[in-house]
Design a protein around this motif. Structure first.
Motif, PDB file in Angstrom:
ATOM      1  N   MET A  59       0.807  -1.221   0.000  1.00 25.99           N
ATOM      2  CA  MET A  59       0.000   0.000   0.000  1.00 25.99           C
ATOM      3  C   MET A  59       0.842   1.274   0.000  1.00 25.99           C
ATOM      4  N   GLY A  60       2.171   1.164   0.132  1.00 29.09           N
ATOM      5  CA  GLY A  60       3.028   2.332  -0.001  1.00 29.09           C
ATOM      6  C   GLY A  60       3.101   3.187   1.251  1.00 29.09           C
ATOM      7  N   ASN A  61       3.738   4.356   1.083  1.00 25.13           N
ATOM      8  CA  ASN A  61       3.936   5.272   2.201  1.00 25.13           C
ATOM      9  C   ASN A  61       2.654   6.046   2.524  1.00 25.13           C
ATOM     10  N   HIS A  62       2.593   6.539   3.763  1.00 26.09           N
ATOM     11  CA  HIS A  62       1.411   7.282   4.196  1.00 26.09           C
ATOM     12  C   HIS A  62       1.816   8.677   4.682  1.00 26.09           C
ATOM     13  N   PRO A  63       1.380   9.740   3.994  1.00 25.12           N
ATOM     14  CA  PRO A  63       1.622  11.106   4.485  1.00 25.12           C
ATOM     15  C   PRO A  63       0.574  11.458   5.547  1.00 25.12           C
ATOM     16  N   MET A  64       0.991  11.530   6.797  1.00 22.34           N
ATOM     17  CA  MET A  64       0.062  11.744   7.899  1.00 22.34           C
ATOM     18  C   MET A  64       0.020  13.228   8.272  1.00 22.34           C
ATOM     19  N   HIS A  65      -1.189  13.755   8.397  1.00 24.98           N
ATOM     20  CA  HIS A  65      -1.404  15.193   8.624  1.00 24.98           C
ATOM     21  C   HIS A  65      -2.210  15.405   9.893  1.00 24.98           C
ATOM     22  N   LEU A  66      -1.737  16.328  10.739  1.00 24.31           N
ATOM     23  CA  LEU A  66      -2.433  16.668  11.975  1.00 24.31           C
ATOM     24  C   LEU A  66      -2.973  18.088  11.877  1.00 24.31           C
ATOM     25  N   HIS A  67      -4.268  18.252  12.126  1.00 24.99           N
ATOM     26  CA  HIS A  67      -4.884  19.574  12.168  1.00 24.99           C
ATOM     27  C   HIS A  67      -4.644  20.207  13.538  1.00 24.99           C
ATOM     28  N   GLY A  68      -4.559  21.525  13.576  1.00 23.64           N
ATOM     29  CA  GLY A  68      -4.533  22.255  14.831  1.00 23.64           C
ATOM     30  C   GLY A  68      -3.189  22.378  15.516  1.00 23.64           C
ATOM     31  N   HIS A  69      -2.190  21.620  15.079  1.00 21.02           N
ATOM     32  CA  HIS A  69      -0.871  21.652  15.694  1.00 21.02           C
ATOM     33  C   HIS A  69       0.194  21.407  14.624  1.00 21.02           C
ATOM     34  N   SER A  70       1.402  21.794  14.924  1.00 19.16           N
ATOM     35  CA  SER A  70       2.564  21.310  14.187  1.00 19.16           C
ATOM     36  C   SER A  70       3.371  20.448  15.151  1.00 19.16           C
ATOM     37  N   PHE A  71       4.220  19.585  14.598  1.00 14.80           N
ATOM     38  CA  PHE A  71       4.969  18.658  15.449  1.00 14.80           C
ATOM     39  C   PHE A  71       6.427  18.608  15.014  1.00 14.80           C
ATOM     40  N   TYR A  72       7.262  18.128  15.912  1.00 17.82           N
ATOM     41  CA  TYR A  72       8.667  17.898  15.602  1.00 17.82           C
ATOM     42  C   TYR A  72       8.843  16.453  15.154  1.00 17.82           C
TER      43      TYR A  72
END
Length: 227
Positions: free
Chosen positions: A80-93
């Motif tokens: 199924m390949g790589n997954h670009p995961m996105h979080l709303h409301g915050h940025s992360f390190y």
């Protein structure tokens, strides 16, 4: 559907073996109308999700101002390949990322972490709100949950998200979240009905507006075969 060995099996994209379903009303503005049983996570679900299909409003609760570390694992099964995961409301390190093998499972990543083999760059980490989780590998992110609300965390490949590779991060209790503006439109389930008594038409009843007032998690991004 998958051909060959797994004919007539459905491929489901999930997080911690749970398929995310859309809540029947907006979480921030109409939380008081939702039953607690609408939500679940891997510790509260009442079935074996490795053999049964599990779906709910998948929610992870953290306290306001918690430092949250997520270890994201893509098992790499079924190509199924790589997954670009996105979080709303915050940025992360982004503390770490590695492709371990063609396939990997949660127990292997936890074993490597217990042996100190998941290296974390805490000196000069990149800050993002979307990051790749490599096929057959892991990504480690960390952030301070200082923005109260209900925030969607999902794969940014649209059809993966719509198949259920999403979850809601609840930061703080509803009483600590921003108040809905006066006169803010209310809505019900996304199915229209002229019948005001329809079971899904939950938003035509006026409900009083409510009054104002470090954690670590492993999330396994799963490609599961469902019978």
């Amino acid at each position: 559907m998958i051909q060959g060995l797994h004919v007539s099996h459905l491929l489901s994209l999930q997080m911690n073996r749970i398929t995310y379903t859309t809540p029947p009303a907006p979480l921030l503005s109409q939380y008081e109308q939702l039953k607690e049983g609408t939500f679940c996570n891997e510790t509260s679900v009442d079935r074996d999700c490795s053999t049964e299909f599990c779906e709910c409003v998948h929610r992870l609760k953290v306290d306001l101002n918690d430092v949250v570390e997520l270890v994201l694992i893509a098992d790499g099964k079924h190509g199924m390949g790589n997954h670009p995961m996105h979080l709303h409301g915050h940025s992360f390190y982004v503390l770490g990322m590695e492709r371990v093998n063609d396939t990997v499972d949660r127990s292997e990543i936890e074993r490597l972490d217990s042996q100190g083999k998941l290296r974390r760059n805490v000196e000069f980490p990149v800050r993002k709100d979307t990051v790749i989780v490599p096929d057959g590998g892991y990504t480690i992110v960390r952030f301070k949950a200082n923005n109260p609300g209900f925030w969607l965390f999902h794969c940014h490949i649209d059809f993966h998200m719509h198949l259920g590779m999403s979850m809601v991060l609840q930061v703080g209790e509803p009483r600590k979240m921003p108040l809905v503006p006066p006169g803010f439109p209310r809505c019900g389930n996304w199915a229209y009905s002229d019948d005001v008594t329809a079971p899904y038409d939950i938003c035509r009843t006026n409900v009083a507006t409510r009054t104002a007032m470090p954690a670590a998690v492993v999330l396994c991004l799963i490609t599961q075969l469902l019978l």
